[in-house]
Design a protein around this motif. Structure first.
Motif, PDB file in Angstrom:
ATOM      1  N   ALA A   1     -35.830 -15.492 -32.178  1.00  0.00           N
ATOM      2  CA  ALA A   1     -36.264 -15.148 -30.818  1.00  0.00           C
ATOM      3  C   ALA A   1     -37.626 -14.462 -30.845  1.00  0.00           C
ATOM      4  N   VAL A   2     -37.860 -13.612 -31.854  1.00  0.00           N
ATOM      5  CA  VAL A   2     -39.171 -12.975 -31.997  1.00  0.00           C
ATOM      6  C   VAL A   2     -40.245 -14.043 -32.195  1.00  0.00           C
ATOM      7  N   ALA A   3     -39.973 -15.024 -33.050  1.00  0.00           N
ATOM      8  CA  ALA A   3     -40.944 -16.094 -33.310  1.00  0.00           C
ATOM      9  C   ALA A   3     -41.195 -16.930 -32.058  1.00  0.00           C
ATOM     10  N   MET A   4     -40.144 -17.246 -31.317  1.00  0.00           N
ATOM     11  CA  MET A   4     -40.324 -18.064 -30.132  1.00  0.00           C
ATOM     12  C   MET A   4     -41.081 -17.310 -29.035  1.00  0.00           C
ATOM     13  N   ASP A   5     -40.788 -16.030 -28.907  1.00  0.00           N
ATOM     14  CA  ASP A   5     -41.542 -15.191 -27.983  1.00  0.00           C
ATOM     15  C   ASP A   5     -43.027 -15.233 -28.339  1.00  0.00           C
TER      16      ASP A   5
END
Length: 347
Positions: A85-89
């Motif tokens: 989720a951090v990467a997609m954000d």
């Protein structure tokens, strides 16, 4: 990178595990125990991405206006695996847009993610059941109901339309990153094109149910669509989010969907060459008394056949051949769950 600020290190013990050290099993053998790993990642606020543009919450499709593949990147199949989720954000914040085809970004198990609590980080893996064990027509079209199944049924059209999928995950143990490619040659080839992680694992999946990468003809030998799953590292390490972002960039480069200059700063040099492991068997726990004799984290190569790895109740678990690779040993497997997969290194 947003979400990579050090949140805090928890000093206490997770209530679902014992304090560090050793304990006694019911049969008197020594059993290794564990403490809660540090929580280094801050879960990003995915609220701004809820509306998306597809009519499905937390699903956004980015159009290039040019012919090309329909690629999907998925995070949060498990609600406590926040590195993806951090990467997609970060992809959203960078304004990534495909130069050909279309790219769809999916935050999957958002209900479980909303319940993430650093005091009990294992508890938000799912709400009712493991969302990465429901991807078969029998389950999706069947009468069962759960929070995860409802969400999977919502997301099914996204995967039905996809040509290629990258599913971002993380692991309980501090295992080296690895790519799971199922059994198809085209998925193995895609993992090789990414060039990283260094470990590529060809496997059959889990007895408990089918994963996203096993869905429909993604897992068919004669299919044309391709799906891989990257286990990016320990759930809550800063490095795991970096691996997730790098994997996404490498995936998009392999599809020729982004300009290399956009990815350059996120693509690192890695000294270890890729190695492929073919899983020969998955050890499924038959009891709730499964334990390992050593604190294995995964990707250990056990040199001798017959080495005792642990016990499932009274049944010893041993390596079936020399140079056996242990893949993702489970933290505390319950009856019916995969405890560990065993594999050989192949050319």
């Amino acid at each position: 990178m947003a979400g990579l600020a050090h949140r805090r290190t928890l000093r206490h013990t997770d209530h679902s595990a014992k304090a560090p050290g050793i304990g006694q099993t019911r049969r008197g053998e020594i059993r290794l125990t564990e403490s809660l790993p540090p929580i280094e990642l801050t879960p990003p606020d995915i609220g701004p991405y809820r509306r998306g543009n597809t009519g499905i919450d937390h699903v956004t499709t980015l159009e290039s206006g040019r012919p090309g593949p329909q690629a999907v990147i998925v995070s949060l199949i498990h609600g406590n695996e926040i590195g993806g989720a951090v990467a997609m954000d970060r992809l959203f914040r960078m304004g990534v847009k495909p130069t050909r085809g279309r790219l769809t970004l999916v935050f999957a198990n958002t209900a479980a993610y909303r319940g993430f609590d650093a005091e009990r980080p294992y508890a938000s893996r799912f709400v009712d059941e493991d969302m990465n064990r429901v991807w078969s027509p029998e389950v999706l079209d069947g009468p069962r109901d759960s929070v995860e199944l409802r969400r999977a049924r919502q997301l099914r059209p996204v995967f039905d339309a996809a040509d290629v999928i990258l599913d971002l995950h993380s692991m309980t143990a501090d295992t080296p990153p690895l790519t799971l490619c199922g059994r198809t040659e085209r998925a193995r080839a895609l993992a090789r094109r990414l060039g990283y992680p260094a470990w590529v694992v060809a496997d059959e999946g889990h007895a408990a149910g089918r994963r996203v990468i096993d869905y429909a003809d993604f897992a068919a030998a004669d299919g044309r669509r391709t799906a891989i799953l990257v286990e990016c590292g320990q759930h809550w390490r800063v490095e795991t989010a970096l691996v997730a972002l790098e994997s996404a960039m490498r995936f998009l480069l392999a599809q020729e969907m982004i300009d290399p200059s956009l990815a350059d700063r996120h693509i690192r040099r890695h000294p270890d060459p890729q190695r492929t492991v073919e899983v020969t068997e998955a050890v499924t726990a038959e009891t709730d008394e499964f334990f390992f004799d050593q604190p294995y984290v995964g990707m250990e190569v056990i040199p001798r056949a017959g080495t005792v790895l642990g016990h499932d109740g009274n049944r010893p678990i041993v390596t079936p051949y020399d140079d056996c690779v242990l893949i993702m040993p489970a933290r505390r497997p319950k009856s019916g769950q995969t405890a560990v997969r065993l594999g050989r290194i192949v050319p």
